[in-house]
Design a protein around this motif. Structure first.
Motif, mmCIF file in Angstrom:
data_model
loop_
_atom_site.group_PDB
_atom_site.id
_atom_site.type_symbol
_atom_site.label_atom_id
_atom_site.label_comp_id
_atom_site.label_asym_id
_atom_site.label_seq_id
_atom_site.Cartn_x
_atom_site.Cartn_y
_atom_site.Cartn_z
ATOM 1 N N ARG A 28 0.845 -1.206 0.000
ATOM 2 C CA ARG A 28 0.000 0.000 0.000
ATOM 3 C C ARG A 28 0.873 1.246 0.000
ATOM 4 O O ARG A 28 0.619 2.202 -0.720
ATOM 5 N N SER A 31 2.292 1.879 -3.403
ATOM 6 C CA SER A 31 1.297 2.380 -4.361
ATOM 7 C C SER A 31 0.973 3.854 -4.110
ATOM 8 O O SER A 31 0.621 4.579 -5.041
ATOM 9 N N LEU A 32 1.105 4.303 -2.872
ATOM 10 C CA LEU A 32 0.841 5.704 -2.550
ATOM 11 C C LEU A 32 2.034 6.607 -2.842
ATOM 12 O O LEU A 32 1.868 7.793 -3.122
ATOM 13 N N ASP A 33 3.239 6.051 -2.771
ATOM 14 C CA ASP A 33 4.472 6.818 -2.964
ATOM 15 C C ASP A 33 4.717 7.022 -4.459
ATOM 16 O O ASP A 33 5.577 6.392 -5.065
ATOM 17 N N THR A 34 3.960 7.928 -5.048
ATOM 18 C CA THR A 34 3.981 8.089 -6.503
ATOM 19 C C THR A 34 5.305 8.616 -7.056
ATOM 20 O O THR A 34 5.645 8.330 -8.195
ATOM 21 N N ASN A 35 6.062 9.361 -6.249
ATOM 22 C CA ASN A 35 7.356 9.847 -6.747
ATOM 23 C C ASN A 35 8.512 8.951 -6.304
ATOM 24 O O ASN A 35 9.665 9.244 -6.569
ATOM 25 N N HIS A 36 8.200 7.861 -5.611
ATOM 26 C CA HIS A 36 9.177 6.830 -5.223
ATOM 27 C C HIS A 36 10.359 7.370 -4.422
ATOM 28 O O HIS A 36 11.480 6.897 -4.576
ATOM 29 N N ASP A 37 10.071 8.325 -3.514
ATOM 30 C CA ASP A 37 11.152 8.875 -2.698
ATOM 31 C C ASP A 37 11.219 8.251 -1.293
ATOM 32 O O ASP A 37 12.022 8.653 -0.467
ATOM 33 N N LEU A 40 5.835 9.653 2.161
ATOM 34 C CA LEU A 40 4.509 10.038 1.682
ATOM 35 C C LEU A 40 4.232 11.475 2.091
ATOM 36 O O LEU A 40 4.270 11.806 3.275
ATOM 37 N N GLU A 44 0.267 12.926 -1.506
ATOM 38 C CA GLU A 44 0.257 11.509 -1.863
ATOM 39 C C GLU A 44 -0.727 10.712 -1.006
ATOM 40 O O GLU A 44 -1.319 9.741 -1.472
ATOM 41 N N ARG A 47 -5.590 11.006 -1.226
ATOM 42 C CA ARG A 47 -6.571 10.083 -1.823
ATOM 43 C C ARG A 47 -6.895 8.946 -0.855
ATOM 44 O O ARG A 47 -8.048 8.560 -0.687
ATOM 45 N N GLU A 48 -5.878 8.424 -0.196
ATOM 46 C CA GLU A 48 -6.086 7.343 0.772
ATOM 47 C C GLU A 48 -6.902 7.832 1.960
ATOM 48 O O GLU A 48 -7.814 7.147 2.426
#
Length: 138
Positions: A28, A31-37, A40, A44, A47-48
């Motif tokens: 999970r 999937s939330l860490d859209t910039n992959h750093d 969160l 980011e 939405r959750e």
């Protein structure tokens, strides 16, 4: 979505199975860490946080509509629950710890009597039921 029967023991058992629980939380988080750093941001997690539907009590047909400011305060407060060190972002450990607390709170609230619930596919509660029925996630 599916309709499932679960109780507090189902959820507790899921949380106590460290490998399965951590894998689910890690998935999970990724999937939330859209910039992959590895962190969160509020954006980011927004939405959750919104998917929790904390203000809906009658299946989305409540007549009371909170203002935008009220929602921002509510989601900011929820984000702060995860951001234990106040850094403005949530790392994996903070996310795991707060998710564990939330899941155990749900387990305590349910107690030992089974209840029937509608669960979203891939949700932590669905994964708890799947684990119990041996549909274990790797």
């Amino acid at each position: 979505m599916s309709v499932e029967v679960l109780d507090g023991a189902t959820i507790r058992s899921f949380v106590e199975d460290e490998q399965v629980f951590n894998n689910s939380v890690d998935d999970r988080f990724a999937s939330l860490d859209t910039n992959h750093d590895g962190q969160l941001s509020y954006a980011e997690m927004a939405r959750e946080l919104q998917s929790l539907r904390v203000l809906e009590t009658h299946f989305g047909v409540d007549e009371v509509k909170p203002s935008r400011d009220e929602l921002l305060r509510l989601y900011g407060s929820l984000f702060s629950q995860f951001d234990h060190d106040g850094s403005g972002s949530v790392d994996l450990e903070e996310f795991r710890e707060e998710t564990r607390k939330m899941m155990l709170a749900v387990a305590n609230g349910l107690g030992f009597l089974p209840v029937q619930m509608v669960l979203e596919e891939g949700s932590f509660l669905q994964r708890a039921v799947d684990r119990e029925t041996k549909k274990i996630y790797p």
